[in-house]
Design a protein around this motif. Structure first.
Motif, PDB file in Angstrom:
ATOM      1  N   MET A   5       1.196  17.159  81.957  1.00  0.00           N
ATOM      2  CA  MET A   5       1.665  18.289  81.172  1.00  0.00           C
ATOM      3  C   MET A   5       0.845  18.388  79.881  1.00  0.00           C
ATOM      4  O   MET A   5       0.654  17.410  79.177  1.00  0.00           O
ATOM      5  N   GLU A   6       0.356  19.569  79.588  1.00  0.00           N
ATOM      6  CA  GLU A   6      -0.412  19.776  78.361  1.00  0.00           C
ATOM      7  C   GLU A   6       0.542  19.873  77.180  1.00  0.00           C
ATOM      8  O   GLU A   6       1.588  20.483  77.262  1.00  0.00           O
ATOM      9  N   TRP A   7       0.166  19.247  76.088  1.00  0.00           N
ATOM     10  CA  TRP A   7       1.017  19.293  74.895  1.00  0.00           C
ATOM     11  C   TRP A   7       0.499  20.345  73.930  1.00  0.00           C
ATOM     12  O   TRP A   7      -0.659  20.695  73.919  1.00  0.00           O
ATOM     13  N   LYS A   8       1.405  20.861  73.155  1.00  0.00           N
ATOM     14  CA  LYS A   8       1.079  21.868  72.152  1.00  0.00           C
ATOM     15  C   LYS A   8       1.420  21.317  70.774  1.00  0.00           C
ATOM     16  O   LYS A   8       2.535  20.851  70.552  1.00  0.00           O
ATOM     17  N   PRO A   9       0.458  21.349  69.849  1.00  0.00           N
ATOM     18  CA  PRO A   9       0.743  20.866  68.496  1.00  0.00           C
ATOM     19  C   PRO A   9       1.686  21.822  67.775  1.00  0.00           C
ATOM     20  O   PRO A   9       1.619  23.034  67.959  1.00  0.00           O
ATOM     21  N   LEU A  10       2.547  21.272  66.976  1.00  0.00           N
ATOM     22  CA  LEU A  10       3.505  22.047  66.191  1.00  0.00           C
ATOM     23  C   LEU A  10       3.042  22.053  64.739  1.00  0.00           C
ATOM     24  O   LEU A  10       2.914  20.997  64.120  1.00  0.00           O
ATOM     25  N   PHE A  11       2.745  23.228  64.194  1.00  0.00           N
ATOM     26  CA  PHE A  11       2.334  23.355  62.794  1.00  0.00           C
ATOM     27  C   PHE A  11       3.543  23.100  61.906  1.00  0.00           C
ATOM     28  O   PHE A  11       4.589  23.726  62.077  1.00  0.00           O
ATOM     29  N   ILE A  12       3.406  22.164  60.951  1.00  0.00           N
ATOM     30  CA  ILE A  12       4.556  21.824  60.111  1.00  0.00           C
ATOM     31  C   ILE A  12       4.317  22.053  58.624  1.00  0.00           C
ATOM     32  O   ILE A  12       5.256  21.941  57.844  1.00  0.00           O
ATOM     33  N   GLY A  13       3.075  22.363  58.217  1.00  0.00           N
ATOM     34  CA  GLY A  13       2.867  22.627  56.798  1.00  0.00           C
ATOM     35  C   GLY A  13       1.411  22.582  56.395  1.00  0.00           C
ATOM     36  O   GLY A  13       0.531  22.306  57.199  1.00  0.00           O
ATOM     37  N   ALA A  14       1.169  22.846  55.120  1.00  0.00           N
ATOM     38  CA  ALA A  14      -0.185  22.857  54.572  1.00  0.00           C
ATOM     39  C   ALA A  14      -0.126  22.584  53.086  1.00  0.00           C
ATOM     40  O   ALA A  14       0.886  22.847  52.442  1.00  0.00           O
ATOM     41  N   VAL A  15      -1.223  22.068  52.564  1.00  0.00           N
ATOM     42  CA  VAL A  15      -1.348  21.847  51.129  1.00  0.00           C
ATOM     43  C   VAL A  15      -2.806  22.087  50.731  1.00  0.00           C
ATOM     44  O   VAL A  15      -3.723  21.733  51.471  1.00  0.00           O
ATOM     45  N   ILE A  16      -3.007  22.745  49.607  1.00  0.00           N
ATOM     46  CA  ILE A  16      -4.355  22.924  49.062  1.00  0.00           C
ATOM     47  C   ILE A  16      -4.732  21.619  48.380  1.00  0.00           C
ATOM     48  O   ILE A  16      -4.004  21.132  47.512  1.00  0.00           O
ATOM     49  N   THR A  17      -5.875  21.056  48.783  1.00  0.00           N
ATOM     50  CA  THR A  17      -6.283  19.747  48.277  1.00  0.00           C
ATOM     51  C   THR A  17      -7.487  19.807  47.353  1.00  0.00           C
ATOM     52  O   THR A  17      -7.908  18.780  46.836  1.00  0.00           O
ATOM     53  N   GLY A  18      -8.057  20.984  47.146  1.00  0.00           N
ATOM     54  CA  GLY A  18      -9.216  21.123  46.272  1.00  0.00           C
ATOM     55  C   GLY A  18      -9.576  22.589  46.130  1.00  0.00           C
ATOM     56  O   GLY A  18      -8.874  23.466  46.625  1.00  0.00           O
ATOM     57  N   ASP A  19     -10.695  22.845  45.452  1.00  0.00           N
ATOM     58  CA  ASP A  19     -11.106  24.223  45.195  1.00  0.00           C
ATOM     59  C   ASP A  19     -11.208  25.049  46.469  1.00  0.00           C
ATOM     60  O   ASP A  19     -10.792  26.187  46.514  1.00  0.00           O
ATOM     61  N   ASP A  20     -11.777  24.498  47.514  1.00  0.00           N
ATOM     62  CA  ASP A  20     -11.956  25.233  48.771  1.00  0.00           C
ATOM     63  C   ASP A  20     -11.430  24.422  49.953  1.00  0.00           C
ATOM     64  O   ASP A  20     -11.801  24.675  51.086  1.00  0.00           O
ATOM     65  N   HIS A  21     -10.601  23.442  49.679  1.00  0.00           N
ATOM     66  CA  HIS A  21     -10.117  22.548  50.730  1.00  0.00           C
ATOM     67  C   HIS A  21      -8.613  22.682  50.934  1.00  0.00           C
ATOM     68  O   HIS A  21      -7.861  22.861  49.977  1.00  0.00           O
ATOM     69  N   MET A  22      -8.228  22.554  52.194  1.00  0.00           N
ATOM     70  CA  MET A  22      -6.816  22.611  52.555  1.00  0.00           C
ATOM     71  C   MET A  22      -6.568  21.595  53.665  1.00  0.00           C
ATOM     72  O   MET A  22      -7.450  21.351  54.495  1.00  0.00           O
ATOM     73  N   ARG A  23      -5.400  21.000  53.665  1.00  0.00           N
ATOM     74  CA  ARG A  23      -4.995  20.118  54.753  1.00  0.00           C
ATOM     75  C   ARG A  23      -3.828  20.768  55.477  1.00  0.00           C
ATOM     76  O   ARG A  23      -2.813  21.111  54.878  1.00  0.00           O
ATOM     77  N   LEU A  24      -4.014  20.956  56.775  1.00  0.00           N
ATOM     78  CA  LEU A  24      -2.973  21.494  57.638  1.00  0.00           C
ATOM     79  C   LEU A  24      -2.308  20.324  58.351  1.00  0.00           C
ATOM     80  O   LEU A  24      -2.981  19.377  58.759  1.00  0.00           O
ATOM     81  N   TYR A  25      -1.007  20.391  58.509  1.00  0.00           N
ATOM     82  CA  TYR A  25      -0.277  19.311  59.167  1.00  0.00           C
ATOM     83  C   TYR A  25       0.283  19.789  60.500  1.00  0.00           C
ATOM     84  O   TYR A  25       0.906  20.854  60.578  1.00  0.00           O
ATOM     85  N   PHE A  26       0.023  19.003  61.531  1.00  0.00           N
ATOM     86  CA  PHE A  26       0.514  19.283  62.875  1.00  0.00           C
ATOM     87  C   PHE A  26       1.257  18.060  63.394  1.00  0.00           C
ATOM     88  O   PHE A  26       0.852  16.920  63.130  1.00  0.00           O
TER      89      PHE A  26
END
Length: 77
Positions: free
Chosen positions: A1-22
């Motif tokens: 069975m293929e799994w699907k990631p669940l998006f749970i949040g994000a945070v801006i970590t720098g001027d042009d950087h972001m971290r997405l959480y799955f």
């Protein structure tokens, strides 16, 4: 069975950087995905719909972030 990631949040970590959480309940793991905000477009977003980048353990880096188990750096994507 293929799994699907669940998006749970994000945070801006720098001027042009972001971290997405799955979250993957099937794998009992939370991923932090680092991206460049200026490069975020349909291609990057589309690739995250598939778990291919998250499942590729060659891209995993140890995490010092208390919100995720591993880091996937897609800033060069």
């Amino acid at each position: 069975m293929e799994w699907k990631p669940l998006f749970i949040g994000a945070v801006i970590t720098g001027d042009d950087h972001m971290r997405l959480y799955f979250r993957s309940p099937e794998r009992d793991r939370t991923y932090g995905v680092d991206i460049l905000i200026s490069h975020t477009g349909p291609g990057l977003v589309g690739s995250l719909v598939s778990p291919a980048f998250l499942a590729n353990e060659h891209l995993h880096q140890p995490s010092d972030d208390p919100h995720c188990d591993v880091i996937v750096d897609l800033t060069d994507y």
